[in-house]
Design a protein around this motif. Structure first.
Motif: not given
Ligand code: 9D3
Length: 257
Positions: A224-234
């Motif tokens: 899942p893309e979101v896990l690669l973004t580094g946006h901890h809250a997301e």
């Protein structure tokens, strides 16, 4: 007494009365079984091995036959009232518990000692009971076999009669392994620097969120893309929602309780 012990716990003379045990969190587990060899390796791996090496726990499997007094070492007999199969006799079980726990009636066991009969008729094991067992000084586990165990064991000897769930096993031995595993990993120090036992699944009533590791593309299966973004809250929000979705799908009972 020529009892069979598979686990070479180091046992100083008078160990249980000396100051060493008062100053360290130490659990003693004794398993009573007609198949002591069943347990030969299961406690030699991972967290349990480490906990034993760190002297947080000792685990020994004892052969019930060692406590028989007849010449054929009979551990079982035919049921009164008739019926198929054999029943584990009360006498050797009472003798085993007497010698391992110092008493043979539930009201005579000192604080911190639990004597557990693994049986399909028991109350269902859960994380809360695992926590109680982990806080004990000594756990004596009695493994049933055959059609059952003479009911006087459940009536007057044991402090707990425990099942691990609604399915049929061939004996109490696999259930004893489950109970010992769940209790040992809760001992202070058993998990080392890893996640603390209290922040895990079942403590917050939801299943764990899904985990991924490299590669990001595994034969076309994507992380899942979101896990690669580094946006901890997301990421935290995604994990909460994914855990909830998975709980709804696999364990709706956890959400209704
Ligand atoms: C025909 C009736 N059966 C009782 C449900 C007989 C029977 C089945 C399985 C008698 C003993 C056993 C052996 N199982 C255990 O000793 C046992 C067990 C289990 O079968 N399921 C879940 N937890 C446990 S703890 C011990």
């Amino acid at each position: 007494m020529s009892r069979t012990s598979w686990f070479g716990s180091i046992r100083r003379k008078g160990f249980w009365n000396c100051e060493i045990n008062e100053s360290t969190e130490m659990l003693r587990v004794d398993i009573i079984t007609i198949f002591p060899g069943f347990f030969r390796e299961v406690f030699d791996y991972g967290i349990i091995r480490r906990a034993r090496a760190a002297k947080l726990v000792t685990v020994e499997a004892h052969d019930l036959r060692a406590w028989t007094s007849d010449k054929h070492h009979m551990v079982d007999d035919r049921p009164f009232g008739g019926g198929d199969g054999m029943v584990l006799k009360a006498e050797p079980i009472f003798a085993a518990v007497e010698s391992l726990a110092g008493a043979s009636r539930r009201e005579d066991f000192p604080e911190g000692r639990r004597v557990v009969l693994l049986s399909p008729q028991g109350r269902t094991f859960n994380q809360s009971l695992a926590t109680e067992f982990a806080a004990c000084q000594q756990l004596v586990l009695i493994c049933g076999r055959y059609e059952g165990v003479d009911e006087r064991v459940a009536e007057t000897l044991v402090t707990d009669e425990v099942s691990i769930g609604d399915y049929v096993l061939s004996g109490g031995e696999p259930a004893a392994i489950v109970v010992v595993d769940a209790a040992i990993r809760l001992l202070p120090g058993a998990l080392g620097s890893e996640t603390s036992a209290t922040t895990e699944s079942f403590s917050d009533g939801l299943l764990d969120y899904p985990h991924y590791t490299r590669p990001t593309d595994f034969g076309g299966l994507q992380v899942p893309e979101v896990l690669l973004t580094g946006h901890h809250a997301e990421i935290a929000r995604w994990r909460r929602e994914a855990a909830l979705a998975k709980t709804k799908r696999n364990r709706p009972d956890l959400l209704k309780g």
